[in-house]
Write a protein that holds these residues in place. Structure first.
Motif, PDB file in Angstrom:
ATOM      1  N   ILE A  52      17.158   3.061   5.135  1.00  0.00           N
ATOM      2  CA  ILE A  52      15.933   3.242   4.360  1.00  0.00           C
ATOM      3  C   ILE A  52      16.153   2.813   2.919  1.00  0.00           C
ATOM      4  CG2 ILE A  52      14.257   4.923   3.530  1.00  0.00           C
ATOM      5  CD1 ILE A  52      14.757   6.545   6.041  1.00  0.00           C
ATOM      6  N   ASP A  74      10.647  12.631  -0.222  1.00  0.00           N
ATOM      7  CA  ASP A  74      10.735  11.579   0.794  1.00  0.00           C
ATOM      8  C   ASP A  74      12.088  11.584   1.508  1.00  0.00           C
ATOM      9  OD1 ASP A  74       8.226  10.424   0.842  1.00  0.00           O
ATOM     10  OD2 ASP A  74       8.640   9.070  -0.813  1.00  0.00           O
ATOM     11  N   ALA A 108      12.161  11.980   5.417  1.00  0.00           N
ATOM     12  CA  ALA A 108      12.782  10.920   6.223  1.00  0.00           C
ATOM     13  C   ALA A 108      13.883  11.487   7.123  1.00  0.00           C
ATOM     14  CB  ALA A 108      13.359   9.839   5.309  1.00  0.00           C
ATOM     15  N   LEU A 150      13.307   0.300   6.581  1.00  0.00           N
ATOM     16  CA  LEU A 150      12.081   0.940   6.119  1.00  0.00           C
ATOM     17  C   LEU A 150      12.072   0.981   4.591  1.00  0.00           C
ATOM     18  CD1 LEU A 150      12.106   4.089   8.459  1.00  0.00           C
ATOM     19  CD2 LEU A 150      10.691   2.045   8.766  1.00  0.00           C
ATOM     20  N   TRP A 175      10.734   3.647   1.999  1.00  0.00           N
ATOM     21  CA  TRP A 175      10.213   5.019   2.087  1.00  0.00           C
ATOM     22  C   TRP A 175      10.596   5.762   0.817  1.00  0.00           C
ATOM     23  CZ3 TRP A 175      10.615   8.046   7.329  1.00  0.00           C
ATOM     24  CH2 TRP A 175       9.824   9.196   7.269  1.00  0.00           C
ATOM     25  N   ASN A 176       9.778   5.623  -0.215  1.00  0.00           N
ATOM     26  CA  ASN A 176      10.083   6.268  -1.482  1.00  0.00           C
ATOM     27  C   ASN A 176       8.875   6.157  -2.415  1.00  0.00           C
ATOM     28  OD1 ASN A 176      12.809   5.993  -3.917  1.00  0.00           O
ATOM     29  ND2 ASN A 176      11.553   7.705  -3.365  1.00  0.00           N
ATOM     30  N   TYR A 178       5.949   4.924  -1.719  1.00  0.00           N
ATOM     31  CA  TYR A 178       5.498   3.540  -1.529  1.00  0.00           C
ATOM     32  C   TYR A 178       3.986   3.526  -1.311  1.00  0.00           C
ATOM     33  CZ  TYR A 178       5.869  -1.294   0.240  1.00  0.00           C
ATOM     34  OH  TYR A 178       5.764  -2.661   0.423  1.00  0.00           O
ATOM     35  N   VAL A 225       4.905   4.775   4.715  1.00  0.00           N
ATOM     36  CA  VAL A 225       6.205   4.147   4.957  1.00  0.00           C
ATOM     37  C   VAL A 225       5.990   2.678   5.292  1.00  0.00           C
ATOM     38  CG1 VAL A 225       8.352   4.222   6.290  1.00  0.00           C
ATOM     39  CG2 VAL A 225       7.046   6.333   5.881  1.00  0.00           C
TER      40      VAL A 225
END
Length: 318
Positions: free
Chosen positions: A93, A115, A119, A151, A153-154, A156, A278
């Motif tokens: 990620i 996140d 996650a 991915l 994922w932060n 986003y 994500v």
């Protein structure tokens, strides 16, 4: 006389039979030898043919049985979120480790955040390992599509421009792009930003929000961009910038953890609402579907709410 004749006949027949037997087994005669060789070849061929046919039939029966068993195994439903279905045993990620409270380094230099926890919970439901990799946020879509991460994922944000490059899961959090300034700056509205220096993080949704409002951003004296939101805020604190545009989720958290939060002010007027989701590669449909299923489960069973309360003090999950 009859007896003598009878004995002679018997002797002749015995000699004839012996000669006949020797002729059949002789290898000195070319014709007989050829016939003998042909006979020796023919007999094994006949036996081999019978045996081979039986062996083929037996082998075919075994193969048919194995095929049937294999087909039965293949037809077993392992579930939409099964590791085999998504094609991963570990998900990498991509994150920005300065984006509090979504994903950032704490005082122990450990990666933490909303996140990060969400996650990890999703990966556990999927039955896969998870690895977080810090990436240049300006290159996040390239990192994803080149296969360096699986991915994004932060924090986003979903935007039309990003939809052209990645697929998004169902959104899980609402956000807004807002302006923060120092409380003593004299700036109290968006109109007051005219002639001012307004900073933002490079290639962020804050930049997209400013681009979407040229009637405001075109009046700025300058629009510097920085690699991180922290750098943009420090530039404002140093007096080089007058204001910063960033995610409200981030600014609320950052200001609340300042030594004196009263030194900062978020303007009441925002630059637009958005949603967090994500980012997944466009051809990774199995992973996208599995993530949507797992995110729905985490919301419905209260897991996501618990993570939200840990980081925001309330359940703000969509």
């Amino acid at each position: 006389m009859k007896r003598f004749t009878t004995l002679c006949l018997a002797a002749v027949m015995a000699i004839s039979m012996a000669a006949c037997g020797n002729s059949s087994g002789s290898t000195s005669d070319g014709e007989t030898n050829a016939q003998s060789s042909a006979g020796e070849t023919a007999a094994p061929a006949s036996v081999s043919g019978d045996g081979t046919e039986a062996a083929v039939q037996d082998t075919q029966t075994v193969q048919d049985s194995q095929s049937a068993q294999s087909g039965a195994a293949d037809s077993t439903d392992t579930g939409s979120a099964d590791v085999t279905d998504i094609g991963y045993d570990k998900l990498i990620i991509g994150v920005d480790d300065t984006f509090a409270p979504m994903g950032f380094l704490d005082e122990n230099n450990e990666l933490v955040g909303f996140d990060i926890d969400l996650a990890r919970a999703a990966a556990e439901r999927l039955g896969v390992e998870v690895e977080f990799q810090v990436i240049n946020w300006d290159m996040k879509e390239q990192e994803l599509n080149q296969g360096n991460v699986d991915l994004i994922w932060n924090g986003y944000s979903i935007t039309d421009e990003r939809r052209e490059q990645v697929s998004f899961t169902d959104p899980y959090l609402d956000n807004e792009q807002v302006v923060v300034t120092m409380a003593d700056s004299g700036i109290t509205s968006l109109e007051d930003l005219e002639g001012k220096v307004v900073a933002a993080q490079i290639n962020s949704s804050a930049v997209d929000a400013l681009d979407a409002h040229p009637e405001i951003s075109d009046t700025f004296a300058d629009r510097p961009v920085f690699d991180t939101n922290d750098m943009a805020i420090m530039d404002m604190e140093a007096g080089r910038s007058d204001a910063v545009v960033a995610d409200k989720v981030l600014l609320d958290y950052v200001i609340s953890h300042k030594d004196d939060p009263s030194q900062y002010m978020i303007l009441g007027e925002g630059l637009g609402s958005e949603e967090y989701a994500v980012g997944v590669r466009k051809d990774d449909e199995a992973l996208l579907n599995a993530l949507n299923q797992v995110l729905a489960e985490l919301k419905s069973d209260g897991t996501a709410a618990g993570i939200s309360e840990k980081w925001f003090g309330a359940d703000i999950v969509k």
